[in-house]
Design a protein around this motif. Structure first.
Motif, PDB file in Angstrom:
ATOM      1  N   ALA A  53      50.777  -3.863 100.012  1.00  0.00           N
ATOM      2  CA  ALA A  53      50.249  -5.052  99.558  1.00  0.00           C
ATOM      3  C   ALA A  53      49.781  -5.610 100.959  1.00  0.00           C
ATOM      4  O   ALA A  53      48.573  -6.116 101.111  1.00  0.00           O
ATOM      5  N   ILE A  54      50.525  -5.729 101.935  1.00  0.00           N
ATOM      6  CA  ILE A  54      49.830  -6.337 103.227  1.00  0.00           C
ATOM      7  C   ILE A  54      48.933  -5.466 103.882  1.00  0.00           C
ATOM      8  O   ILE A  54      49.352  -4.385 104.117  1.00  0.00           O
ATOM      9  N   GLY A  55      47.890  -5.802 104.046  1.00  0.00           N
ATOM     10  CA  GLY A  55      46.629  -5.106 104.287  1.00  0.00           C
ATOM     11  C   GLY A  55      45.920  -4.278 103.500  1.00  0.00           C
ATOM     12  O   GLY A  55      44.915  -3.655 103.699  1.00  0.00           O
ATOM     13  N   GLN A  56      46.612  -4.202 102.150  1.00  0.00           N
ATOM     14  CA  GLN A  56      45.988  -3.527 101.319  1.00  0.00           C
ATOM     15  C   GLN A  56      45.593  -1.754 101.902  1.00  0.00           C
ATOM     16  O   GLN A  56      44.715  -1.586 101.605  1.00  0.00           O
ATOM     17  N   LEU A  75      49.463  -2.909 109.065  1.00  0.00           N
ATOM     18  CA  LEU A  75      48.061  -2.905 109.948  1.00  0.00           C
ATOM     19  C   LEU A  75      47.939  -2.341 110.858  1.00  0.00           C
ATOM     20  O   LEU A  75      46.764  -1.756 111.264  1.00  0.00           O
ATOM     21  N   SER A  81      42.035   0.302 105.297  1.00  0.00           N
ATOM     22  CA  SER A  81      42.521  -0.802 104.202  1.00  0.00           C
ATOM     23  C   SER A  81      41.270  -0.957 103.418  1.00  0.00           C
ATOM     24  O   SER A  81      40.223  -0.684 103.736  1.00  0.00           O
ATOM     25  N   GLY A  83      41.495  -3.643 100.778  1.00  0.00           N
ATOM     26  CA  GLY A  83      41.199  -4.779 100.057  1.00  0.00           C
ATOM     27  C   GLY A  83      41.940  -4.939  98.616  1.00  0.00           C
ATOM     28  O   GLY A  83      42.009  -3.915  98.309  1.00  0.00           O
ATOM     29  N   PHE A  84      42.195  -6.077  98.182  1.00  0.00           N
ATOM     30  CA  PHE A  84      42.836  -6.223  97.035  1.00  0.00           C
ATOM     31  C   PHE A  84      41.828  -5.806  95.711  1.00  0.00           C
ATOM     32  O   PHE A  84      42.476  -5.026  94.841  1.00  0.00           O
ATOM     33  N   VAL A  85      40.544  -6.067  95.765  1.00  0.00           N
ATOM     34  CA  VAL A  85      39.582  -5.781  94.784  1.00  0.00           C
ATOM     35  C   VAL A  85      39.474  -4.248  94.409  1.00  0.00           C
ATOM     36  O   VAL A  85      39.888  -3.727  93.304  1.00  0.00           O
ATOM     37  N   HIS A  86      39.008  -3.752  95.730  1.00  0.00           N
ATOM     38  CA  HIS A  86      39.040  -2.256  95.543  1.00  0.00           C
ATOM     39  C   HIS A  86      40.214  -1.712  95.207  1.00  0.00           C
ATOM     40  O   HIS A  86      40.327  -0.622  94.673  1.00  0.00           O
ATOM     41  N   ALA A  88      43.017  -2.762  93.424  1.00  0.00           N
ATOM     42  CA  ALA A  88      43.419  -2.977  92.068  1.00  0.00           C
ATOM     43  C   ALA A  88      42.485  -2.313  91.046  1.00  0.00           C
ATOM     44  O   ALA A  88      43.042  -1.716  90.029  1.00  0.00           O
TER      45      ALA A  88
END
Lengths: 271, 261
Positions: A53-56, A75, A81, A83-86, A88
């Protein structure tokens, strides 16, 4: 119990659920899980990789667990990385990682709740942080695993206050309910036909009566009941000396002043 | 003649107005715009009735709820990670004093994608079979016109203002995020007004950059602007300070904590 602690046993149980070559996902504030994953990496699963989750980030290397230094793990050494959108929408559904979640409440079918406990949704007795990605991935993932650091009737409930994580439920159309659960009392799985929670093994020194008394619904009980295999000397060495010398994993079993004191002790050692 | 987007903090603070949806960048305890939020709350007149949009809400979000400035939250996690529950949010939510728009990782991600794509929703499989739809009656299911399957139509999510703390920014608003992208680029694309607070401001960043300045409205030079959350790799989170914040809240001294810094 011999010369190991319950946090070490839980980490070992988590580690032994990991298969070499697979991908595991790491949520936030779950050091028992991080330690278990890293233990697997150092013992039987050298080809394990991680999404965090950290850094996705996608990562295949290892760093010790910390609090102020937690980003070094994900990291400092990540492959990329996204990102959360990419993450999820694209990467995680495609990758289908194995992930251990910590339910606020869990029922006999492995449905769970991380939104609130007691009262009503708009006027809860205790509001919890939220569902994170649980309401998403439990719907369509195949490899959902659970852990409960402090087994009790407040967690193992007859009736959820709300179902934000999908278990072995008739409404399911894709994915699979939780495969496994480890607590500080034993290991559990879910019976194939009924989807009901089933005791797999008792931790050293724990009686069946104690587990059932601390569980708000009847468990399926095997006969005989095997003991949980204990950590090996090698596993204990890795946990204590290499993966988590600060003892961050123990925070998940502590509450109140003991937890705050342990936090301060770890933070001071990190300086 | 190149235009600079560098502005004083006071100008940026004035862009946050009553009743707006304000998004905060970063993640829980990592690269959060704490300095901006603290300055916002130290003003004589604070904005009122804000809706907070963020991926995972942490310490500065808790300050906004605790002061009553934020009356509605839109996030998939509100807490202080290993440090425990967010004290002011937990109390406000448990007392029914705040409006929560319950989200998950996917509903936020899909909502941002819909907004960026200029459509009203983005379909997905998330939430099906859970009771999320009962606490979000505004979210509809629909039939996939190609397969006939039931999917959830996650509504588009936008915001009035986004505040994002960055490691470096230049005069055009280009920025470096430092390896924890969260949803910051997406926020910069869906917000009407985008404020960057930056550890360091330079004339022109070399390529590659992480966040393009084209949609950035203003850049504020704000060193240590993420403290006590982290700004990797420049500084780690300050755990003792986070514990001090929690203790202040439990002692009923949030306003003193904000005033004295």
């Amino acid at each position: 119990m011999s010369d190991f602690t319950i946090d070490e046993l839980i980490c070992t149980c988590i580690s032994r659920q990991i298969v070499d070559g697979e991908l595991v996902a790491q949520g936030i504030a779950t050091p028992l899980v991080a330690a278990g994953y890293l233990l697997a990496k150092l013992t039987h699963a050298p080809n394990l990789s991680f999404v965090s989750a950290i850094g996705q980030a996608l990562s295949d290397t290892f760093a010790p667990i910390g609090i102020a230094t937690i980003e070094e793990l994900w990291l400092g050494q990540g492959l990329m990385s996204f990102g959360f959108v990419h993450g999820a929408c694209d990467f995680l559904p495609r990758f289908g990682p194995k992930e251990f979640f910590r339910p606020g409440q869990v029922d006999r079918y492995g449905n769970f709740n991380n939104l609130f406990m007691g009262g009503s949704y708009t006027r809860p007795r205790l509001r919890l942080p939220g569902s994170g990605g649980i309401a998403d991935v439990t719907v369509f993932e195949d490899k959902v695993y659970l852990y409960v650091p402090r087994h009790g009737r407040h967690t193992f409930v007859e009736q959820l206050d709300i179902r934000s994580g999908l278990g072995h439920h008739p409404a399911r159309t894709t994915g699979h309910g939780p495969r496994y659960l480890v607590s500080d009392l034993g290991q559990f799985d879910f019976a194939p036909e009924s989807g009901r929670m089933r005791l797999l093994s008792l931790h050293p020194g724990v009686t069946l009566e104690r587990v059932q008394a601390k569980t708000g619904f009847p468990l399926i009980i095997p006969s005989p009941i095997p003991p949980t295999p204990e950590p090996t000397a090698e596993e204990l060495h890795y946990l204590r000396q290499v993966i988590d010398p600060l003892g961050v994993r123990t925070l998940e079993l502590l509450g109140g002043a003991a937890r705050k004191n342990k936090l301060l002790e770890i933070l001071q050692k990190e300086h | 003649m190149p235009v600079t987007k560098i502005i004083p903090l006071s100008t940026a603070l004035g862009w946050v107005q009553d009743d707006q949806t304000v998004a905060l960048g970063g993640m829980t305890l990592y690269r959060r715009p704490v300095g901006f939020v603290r300055a916002l709350l130290q003003q004589k007149t604070r904005p009122q009735n804000l809706t907070l949009l963020t991926f995972t809400a942490g310490l500065e979000s808790d300050m906004l709820v605790g002061t009553g400035v934020v009356t509605c939250t839109r996030t998939c996690y509100f807490g202080l990670e290993i440090f425990g529950l967010a004290p002011m949010f937990t109390a406000a939510a448990s007392n029914g004093q705040i409006n929560i728009i319950e989200e998950s990782e996917f509903s936020l991600a899909a909502g941002l994608r819909a907004k960026m794509g200029g459509v009203g929703f983005m379909p997905g499989r998330a939430w099906l079979g859970t009771e999320m739809l009962t606490i979000r009656p505004d979210v509809k299911t629909m039939t996939d016109p190609y397969t006939g399957e039931t999917v959830v139509a996650f509504p588009a999510i936008g915001c009035d203002v986004a505040v994002i703390h960055v490691l470096k920014a230049d005069k055009q608003g280009n920025a470096i995020l430092g390896g924890n992208p969260t949803i910051d680029v997406e926020l910069s694309l869906v917000a009407q007004t985008v404020i960057l607070t930056a550890e360091e401001v330079v004339d022109k960043l070399p390529s590659p950059i992480d966040l393009p300045g084209l949609t950035v409205s203003g850049v504020v030079h704000l060193p240590q602007g993420a403290w006590p959350t982290s700004c990797y790799p420049l500084y780690p989170l300050d755990g003792e300070e986070i514990l001090r914040y929690i203790a202040a809240c439990h002692a009923g001294e949030l306003e003193t904590y904000i005033k004295d810094g």
